[in-house]
Motif scaffolding. Structure first.
Motif, PDB file in Angstrom:
ATOM      1  N   VAL A  45     -11.413 -10.390  11.857  1.00  0.00           N
ATOM      2  CA  VAL A  45     -11.646  -9.945  10.483  1.00  0.00           C
ATOM      3  C   VAL A  45     -10.974 -10.930   9.530  1.00  0.00           C
ATOM      4  N   PRO A  46     -11.692 -11.441   8.524  1.00  0.00           N
ATOM      5  CA  PRO A  46     -11.053 -12.372   7.581  1.00  0.00           C
ATOM      6  C   PRO A  46     -10.034 -11.673   6.682  1.00  0.00           C
ATOM      7  N   LEU A  47      -9.148 -12.461   6.094  1.00  0.00           N
ATOM      8  CA  LEU A  47      -8.037 -11.914   5.316  1.00  0.00           C
ATOM      9  C   LEU A  47      -8.496 -10.989   4.176  1.00  0.00           C
ATOM     10  N   ASP A  48      -9.531 -11.407   3.445  1.00  0.00           N
ATOM     11  CA  ASP A  48     -10.027 -10.591   2.326  1.00  0.00           C
ATOM     12  C   ASP A  48     -10.424  -9.209   2.797  1.00  0.00           C
ATOM     13  N   LYS A  49     -11.160  -9.212   3.906  1.00  0.00           N
ATOM     14  CA  LYS A  49     -11.655  -7.945   4.428  1.00  0.00           C
ATOM     15  C   LYS A  49     -10.497  -7.107   4.955  1.00  0.00           C
ATOM     16  N   LEU A  50      -9.499  -7.774   5.551  1.00  0.00           N
ATOM     17  CA  LEU A  50      -8.320  -7.075   6.039  1.00  0.00           C
ATOM     18  C   LEU A  50      -7.697  -6.256   4.919  1.00  0.00           C
ATOM     19  N   LYS A  51      -7.567  -6.884   3.740  1.00  0.00           N
ATOM     20  CA  LYS A  51      -6.960  -6.195   2.601  1.00  0.00           C
ATOM     21  C   LYS A  51      -7.820  -5.020   2.158  1.00  0.00           C
ATOM     22  N   LYS A  52      -9.119  -5.218   2.245  1.00  0.00           N
ATOM     23  CA  LYS A  52     -10.080  -4.167   1.896  1.00  0.00           C
ATOM     24  C   LYS A  52      -9.889  -2.958   2.830  1.00  0.00           C
ATOM     25  N   ILE A  53      -9.752  -3.255   4.123  1.00  0.00           N
ATOM     26  CA  ILE A  53      -9.590  -2.188   5.112  1.00  0.00           C
ATOM     27  C   ILE A  53      -8.282  -1.447   4.869  1.00  0.00           C
ATOM     28  N   LEU A  54      -7.223  -2.218   4.568  1.00  0.00           N
ATOM     29  CA  LEU A  54      -5.938  -1.585   4.312  1.00  0.00           C
ATOM     30  C   LEU A  54      -6.000  -0.700   3.075  1.00  0.00           C
ATOM     31  N   SER A  55      -6.714  -1.156   2.051  1.00  0.00           N
ATOM     32  CA  SER A  55      -6.768  -0.304   0.856  1.00  0.00           C
ATOM     33  C   SER A  55      -7.635   0.920   1.101  1.00  0.00           C
ATOM     34  N   LEU A  56      -8.618   0.803   2.015  1.00  0.00           N
ATOM     35  CA  LEU A  56      -9.394   1.989   2.405  1.00  0.00           C
ATOM     36  C   LEU A  56      -8.466   2.998   3.086  1.00  0.00           C
ATOM     37  N   MET A  57      -7.641   2.510   4.037  1.00  0.00           N
ATOM     38  CA  MET A  57      -6.728   3.398   4.751  1.00  0.00           C
ATOM     39  C   MET A  57      -5.682   3.978   3.793  1.00  0.00           C
ATOM     40  N   ASP A  58      -5.265   3.157   2.840  1.00  0.00           N
ATOM     41  CA  ASP A  58      -4.284   3.613   1.862  1.00  0.00           C
ATOM     42  C   ASP A  58      -4.883   4.726   1.009  1.00  0.00           C
ATOM     43  N   TYR A  59      -6.149   4.551   0.640  1.00  0.00           N
ATOM     44  CA  TYR A  59      -6.808   5.601  -0.138  1.00  0.00           C
ATOM     45  C   TYR A  59      -6.890   6.881   0.682  1.00  0.00           C
ATOM     46  N   GLN A 114     -10.225  18.231   9.757  1.00  0.00           N
ATOM     47  CA  GLN A 114      -9.133  17.391  10.226  1.00  0.00           C
ATOM     48  C   GLN A 114      -9.490  16.751  11.557  1.00  0.00           C
ATOM     49  N   SER A 115     -10.434  17.391  12.264  1.00  0.00           N
ATOM     50  CA  SER A 115     -10.800  16.892  13.593  1.00  0.00           C
ATOM     51  C   SER A 115     -11.894  15.836  13.551  1.00  0.00           C
ATOM     52  N   SER A 116     -12.374  15.497  12.337  1.00  0.00           N
ATOM     53  CA  SER A 116     -13.354  14.405  12.279  1.00  0.00           C
ATOM     54  C   SER A 116     -12.813  13.294  11.369  1.00  0.00           C
ATOM     55  N   PHE A 117     -13.042  13.419  10.046  1.00  0.00           N
ATOM     56  CA  PHE A 117     -12.542  12.375   9.142  1.00  0.00           C
ATOM     57  C   PHE A 117     -11.014  12.377   9.098  1.00  0.00           C
ATOM     58  N   GLY A 118     -10.435  13.558   9.353  1.00  0.00           N
ATOM     59  CA  GLY A 118      -8.972  13.652   9.390  1.00  0.00           C
ATOM     60  C   GLY A 118      -8.354  12.899  10.547  1.00  0.00           C
ATOM     61  N   LYS A 119      -9.210  12.397  11.441  1.00  0.00           N
ATOM     62  CA  LYS A 119      -8.673  11.573  12.530  1.00  0.00           C
ATOM     63  C   LYS A 119      -8.619  10.095  12.144  1.00  0.00           C
ATOM     64  N   ILE A 120      -9.252   9.773  11.021  1.00  0.00           N
ATOM     65  CA  ILE A 120      -9.159   8.393  10.533  1.00  0.00           C
ATOM     66  C   ILE A 120      -8.125   8.321   9.424  1.00  0.00           C
ATOM     67  N   PHE A 121      -8.244   9.271   8.484  1.00  0.00           N
ATOM     68  CA  PHE A 121      -7.411   9.228   7.280  1.00  0.00           C
ATOM     69  C   PHE A 121      -6.292  10.252   7.390  1.00  0.00           C
ATOM     70  N   GLU A 122      -5.077   9.762   7.263  1.00  0.00           N
ATOM     71  CA  GLU A 122      -3.922  10.605   7.533  1.00  0.00           C
ATOM     72  C   GLU A 122      -2.921  10.532   6.395  1.00  0.00           C
ATOM     73  N   TYR A 142       0.852  -1.194   0.000  1.00  0.00           N
ATOM     74  CA  TYR A 142       0.000   0.000   0.000  1.00  0.00           C
ATOM     75  C   TYR A 142       0.881   1.234   0.000  1.00  0.00           C
ATOM     76  N   PRO A 143       1.133   1.778  -1.190  1.00  0.00           N
ATOM     77  CA  PRO A 143       2.197   2.784  -1.353  1.00  0.00           C
ATOM     78  C   PRO A 143       2.031   4.011  -0.453  1.00  0.00           C
ATOM     79  N   ASN A 144       0.800   4.463  -0.267  1.00  0.00           N
ATOM     80  CA  ASN A 144       0.629   5.687   0.516  1.00  0.00           C
ATOM     81  C   ASN A 144       0.912   5.457   1.994  1.00  0.00           C
ATOM     82  N   LEU A 145       0.540   4.266   2.477  1.00  0.00           N
ATOM     83  CA  LEU A 145       0.848   3.943   3.873  1.00  0.00           C
ATOM     84  C   LEU A 145       2.348   3.715   4.026  1.00  0.00           C
ATOM     85  N   ALA A 146       2.929   3.055   3.025  1.00  0.00           N
ATOM     86  CA  ALA A 146       4.366   2.767   3.085  1.00  0.00           C
ATOM     87  C   ALA A 146       5.184   4.049   3.037  1.00  0.00           C
TER      88      ALA A 146
END
Lengths: 319, 500
Positions: free
Chosen positions: B335-349, B389-397, B123-127
């Motif tokens: 959380v199953p593996l498939d969903k884990l990847k989904k969550i990571l790509s959400l965070m990456d986005y 930044q104080s609402s959604f910006g607390k999840i996505f960084e 996940y390039p953006n997280l990396a």
């Protein structure tokens, strides 16, 4: 052999009779029981079922493993608590704050009720009564805020007045010698008026003939209060005292938590604040449950002892 | 009626690329059913964003997800988190405001959460988060958490009234003696060039529970209780430098440079004093101190809190570096593996230019417009929808070095000065070496020790206890095997992490 069977059958008969009467009682009073059902259910569901939770005091409880999977450790947490150097400090603070409350706060509502009772003018009495009730409805947060505003050294009004009279500022909020007084004072301000309700109610129930008789014997108002009113409400005072003793280790968490600071914490730290720090903030669920359980057992013992003593002095007690 | 809230375009070059349609993430191409993801997080906007919030809907659309977000107020986040952890019913994305939360740590050790180490590189953006942040959030050498990435510099530190220094012809302090003299001059100015009831220093750094005084940090040249010296962690509370720091503070207290009842202050009270133009020195982040400047300048238009770059103590130059993250997110093993990847790509986005802008500013047009100077102008609608930044910006960084140089409403001159301060701090700032290290004894007993030590410091500063009492406490701690075990365990954990 025969005798034994006879005994057995008579026992069985008695038991079945009992059962029958119990059944018929249940049948007869079914609506009364139905009425009581929500109350009973409430106690079962919200008071007795959660009580199993105290078992975690004897475990090394971890939410991940759950109540069944966690390891049993016996009295380890109790031993750790009693042998910790915090224990004597917590015990002393809790007892002393309770003692101050018992000695200085507990008589206040009685005194106030007696005074209110002597009020001639009904309107005046009612107005005063309402005014002294009011602080009870303020939350501790507000009372702590008011205390800070009044007593702080940076901008507190009381200290500004002291300075304007040429006196020194007093560190009300950060002085460990004043802290217990501060708590007692706040409790009095908040709840002394509210506490009068029960006493006023029981004073209202005193037979007026007693006062008339006292007057005939030449008793003044002071004498009447001393010899008629006080004895009449004695049993209420005793009951409330017993109940209060059961809470000797329960000193208001909110109040102390709000008023505590680094400068006074060696006299302010009590069981409740300790449990909060270790249990809620540090996640040591088992340890803090053990502390809480200890507190409850002491409270129960105190109630039982106080009740015994009260009964020996010919009072009714709570049960 | 657009209330003109200026917001700086953090990622200026990419603004133009972001148009209404945006780029399409891969997931929306395939018509698979959206993944349902439950998230537990906090908010500090006036209200929590609702379930039909436009930014939420847009995130769901762009990432093909259904997000069930449980917004929790920061005031009781800690208690709520512990309750959720205790219940075992963990959301798919669980936030912990501290990596060292004892319960959270314990559950990680027990394997309740996914080890994300093998996945992050995909996940390039997280990396792209700084390596030190990934390293510092490792537990037993593995990444169990996604850090809420923050700048490394701009941490909370002293900020002094530059306008008062100028008025009294004093230089910017470099050493603790300079600082003492400046504060003394603020509070004892016979010619009355300043207000009469000035407080030298509001002790804002001591308003949170068990805080380590900044003066102690400066004397030890250490960021917090633990100092890295010759590859070993040493406990500064047991060092003579801390004793000297307490003497400095006690002297300041006795001479009226510090409010008499600082021990009862809450952070807001200390800050309110600074805002009311009564304080010569406060403590805050490079960005956060703007609130005090802004407040004080309503009374004195010249008011200017200058965040100090560093101060020099007996052990050298000191300025604090932040851990580089604020809170952390973990994904439970349920959380199953498939969903884990989904969550990571959400965070990456969410960590991409596009996702981060969407999280913090919403959609161009209804939620913000871009001015010619590169500042974003937030509309009333965005404020009403709690897009911040104080609402959604607390999840996505997303990592941005100068994030803590800017505060809403700040003029460009101050922002530019802050950028130079951040750049200067970068050269000298010291990180907390124990960040992310786990000690079992500390987890269980640490906060009680911290409280004991912190209470004694407060009493020594206020003169309610003597230096002798302090020395006795230090001796007692040194003789306490359980206390000394904390240092051993932390050192062990440090070596283990350094070895990897």
């Amino acid at each position: 052999m025969q005798i034994m069977t006879a005994q057995k059958s008579s026992k069985l008969a008695a038991a079945s009779l009992k059962r029958r009467t119990a059944q018929s009682n249940l049948k007869r009073d079914k609506y009364l029981y139905l009425l009581a059902l929500p109350g009973i259910l409430f106690f079962l569901v919200f008071k007795y079922v959660p009580m199993w939770g105290v078992l975690i005091a004897f475990q090394d409880y971890s939410p991940y493993d759950g109540l069944l999977g966690s390891q049993w450790v016996g009295f380890t947490h109790f031993i750790a608590f009693f042998s910790s150097e915090q224990f004597p400090i917590l015990f002393r603070n809790t007892l002393m704050i309770s003692l101050y409350n018992l000695v200085f706060f507990f008589p206040m509502p009685i005194l106030l009720a007696l005074l209110l009772n002597e009020g001639r003018n009904v309107l005046f009495k009612k107005v005063i009564q309402s005014i002294v009730y009011l602080p009870h409805f303020l939350s501790w947060v507000i009372i702590a805020g008011i205390s800070y505003l009044l007593l702080s050294q940076t901008s507190g009004i009381v200290n500004q007045v002291l300075v304007s009279f040429g006196m020194h500022k007093i560190d009300f909020l950060t002085n460990s010698h004043l802290f217990w007084w501060l708590l007692t004072g706040q409790s009095m301000w908040k709840d002394a008026g509210w506490g009068t309700i029960i006493f006023l109610a029981s004073i209202a129930g005193v037979d007026p003939a007693l006062y008339e008789a006292a007057k005939m014997d030449g008793a003044g108002r002071m004498r009447q209060a001393w010899h008629v009113t006080l004895p009449a409400i004695r049993s209420v005072i005793v009951i409330l005292l017993i109940l209060r003793l059961g809470q000797v280790l329960e000193v208001g968490f909110e109040q102390i938590y709000l008023m505590m600071n680094g400068a006074v914490s060696q006299v302010a730290d009590v069981f409740d604040t300790y449990v909060y720090r270790n249990g809620i903030q540090n996640g040591q669920f088992s340890f803090s449950t053990a502390v809480g359980l200890f507190k409850s057992i002491v409270g129960l013992l105190l109630v039982i002892i106080a009740n015994r003593i009260a009964k020996q002095f010919g009072e009714e007690g709570v049960y | 009626m657009t209330k003109k809230l200026l917001s700086f375009a953090l990622l200026t070059p990419t603004i133009l690329a972001l148009t209404a349609c945006g780029s399409q993430p891969a997931s929306s191409g395939q018509q698979s059913a959206p993944t349902e993801i439950s998230i537990m997080t906090e908010f500090s906007t006036p209200d929590a964003p609702g379930p039909d919030n436009p930014v939420l809907k847009e995130f769901e659309k762009r990432t093909n997800t259904i997000l069930n977000i449980n917004w929790i107020s920061p005031n009781n986040f800690q208690d709520k988190l512990n309750a959720i952890l205790a219940s075992g019913q963990l959301p798919d994305l669980t936030k912990s405001n501290k990596l060292n939360n004892p319960q959270f740590q314990k559950m990680i050790q027990q394997g309740a959460f996914w080890d994300l180490t093998p996945f992050i590189k995909d996940y390039p953006n997280l990396a792209a988060y700084p390596q030190s942040v990934w390293d510092n959030t490792k537990i037993n050498g593995k990444n169990y958490v996604i850090p809420s990435v923050r700048p490394l510099d701009g941490a909370s530190y002293f900020a002094i009234r530059k306008d008062w220094l100028d008025a009294l012809h004093l230089p910017i302090p470099q050493t603790m003696d300079d600082l003492y003299n400046d504060l003394f001059a603020f509070t004892h100015n016979p010619d009355g060039s300043l207000k009469p009831d000035v407080i030298g220093y509001n002790m804002r750094d001591m308003t949170s529970a068990n805080a380590v005084p900044t003066v102690q940090d400066i004397y030890n040249a250490s960021n917090g209780k633990w100092k890295l010296q010759n590859g070993k962690l040493i406990d500064t509370d047991l060092q003579p430098a801390t004793r000297d720091a307490l003497l400095w503070l006690n002297k300041a207290y006795n001479n009226g440079l510090i409010p008499k009842d600082f021990a009862v202050f809450k952070p807001t009270q200390a800050e309110d004093l600074a805002k009311s133009n009564k304080v010569g020195m406060s403590q805050d982040t490079v960005e956060g101190i703007w609130r005090s400047t802004d407040g004080a300048s309503k009374i004195d238009p010249k008011a200017d809190f200058l965040p100090l770059v560093s101060l020099t103590g007996p052990n050298g130059v000191f300025a604090p570096r932040t851990p580089g993250y604020n809170a952390v997110y973990a994904i439970p093993k349920t959380v199953p593996l498939d969903k884990l990847k989904k969550i990571l790509s959400l965070m990456d986005y969410g960590a991409s230019d596009e996702g981060f802008t969407l999280a913090c500013f919403g959609l161009q047009g209804p939620d913000y417009t871009v001015g010619s100077d590169g500042f974003k102008i937030v509309t009333d609608q965005a404020v009403k929808d709690n897009i911040s930044q104080s609402s959604f910006g607390k999840i996505f960084e997303r990592y941005d070095k100068y994030l803590w140089a800017y505060h809403t409403g700040m003029p460009k001159t101050v922002f530019d000065r802050n950028k130079t301060i951040v750049d200067a701090r970068e050269k000298v700032s010291i990180p907390d070496p124990t960040d992310g290290l786990y000690s079992d004894t500390y987890t269980k007993q640490g906060s009680e020790y911290d409280k004991q030590i912190s209470d004694m410091k407060i009493q020594v500063i206020m003169g309610k206890a003597t230096m002798n009492d302090w020395d006795n406490l230090v001796k007692k701690l040194q003789a306490d095997p359980q206390y000394m075990k904390i240092a051993d365990e932390l050192n062990q954990a440090y070596q283990q992490r350094a070895g990897k």
